[in-house]
Scaffold this motif. Sequence first.
Motif, short mmCIF file in Angstrom:
data_model
loop_
_atom_site.label_atom_id
_atom_site.label_comp_id
_atom_site.label_asym_id
_atom_site.label_seq_id
_atom_site.Cartn_x
_atom_site.Cartn_y
_atom_site.Cartn_z
N GLU A 117 71.72 35.02 53.50
CA GLU A 117 70.49 35.20 54.27
C GLU A 117 70.86 35.11 55.74
OE1 GLU A 117 66.86 33.29 51.68
OE2 GLU A 117 67.81 32.04 53.20
N ARG B 284 67.61 39.11 53.75
CA ARG B 284 68.33 38.64 52.56
C ARG B 284 69.15 39.79 52.00
NH1 ARG B 284 64.13 36.43 49.91
NH2 ARG B 284 64.46 34.54 51.07
N THR B 285 70.45 39.55 51.87
CA THR B 285 71.34 40.51 51.23
C THR B 285 71.76 39.94 49.88
OG1 THR B 285 73.41 39.59 52.11
CG2 THR B 285 72.22 41.18 53.52
#
Length: 126
Positions: free
Chosen positions: A41, A36-37
């Motif tokens: 995702e 997850r950024t």
Amino acid sequence: MFGGGGGGMNPRKMKQMMEQMGIDMEDIDAEEVIIRTGEEELYFTDADVQLMEAQGQKTYQIVGDPESRALSGGDGGSDDTTDDDGGVDPQDIEIVAQRAGVSEEDAREALETNDGDLAAAVADLE
């Protein structure tokens, strides 16, 4: 880099060399991997994962083709990945239904009950 030539090094010899250097490798039987950024995702459903441990540091290597999904705002905001029935991501419904072996309707209910948490929804259905 190692072994010269185009064929690379024999995997058994490579493993022996790594053991001599104090590097342990282990395959991880992962069912899914999510990175997850701030914006998305990266969701891996069929990834090969290896754990390498050297000098007390653990490094995970993930090999696979991820599905990229945009993150929703989290406070009821709408985005293109949600449907009109409770704001549950249709892809999440499909994943939960497939993992738990249930109908998409049951998967949707489990996701709504668990606030969209895929793992908790699957656990409730199993």
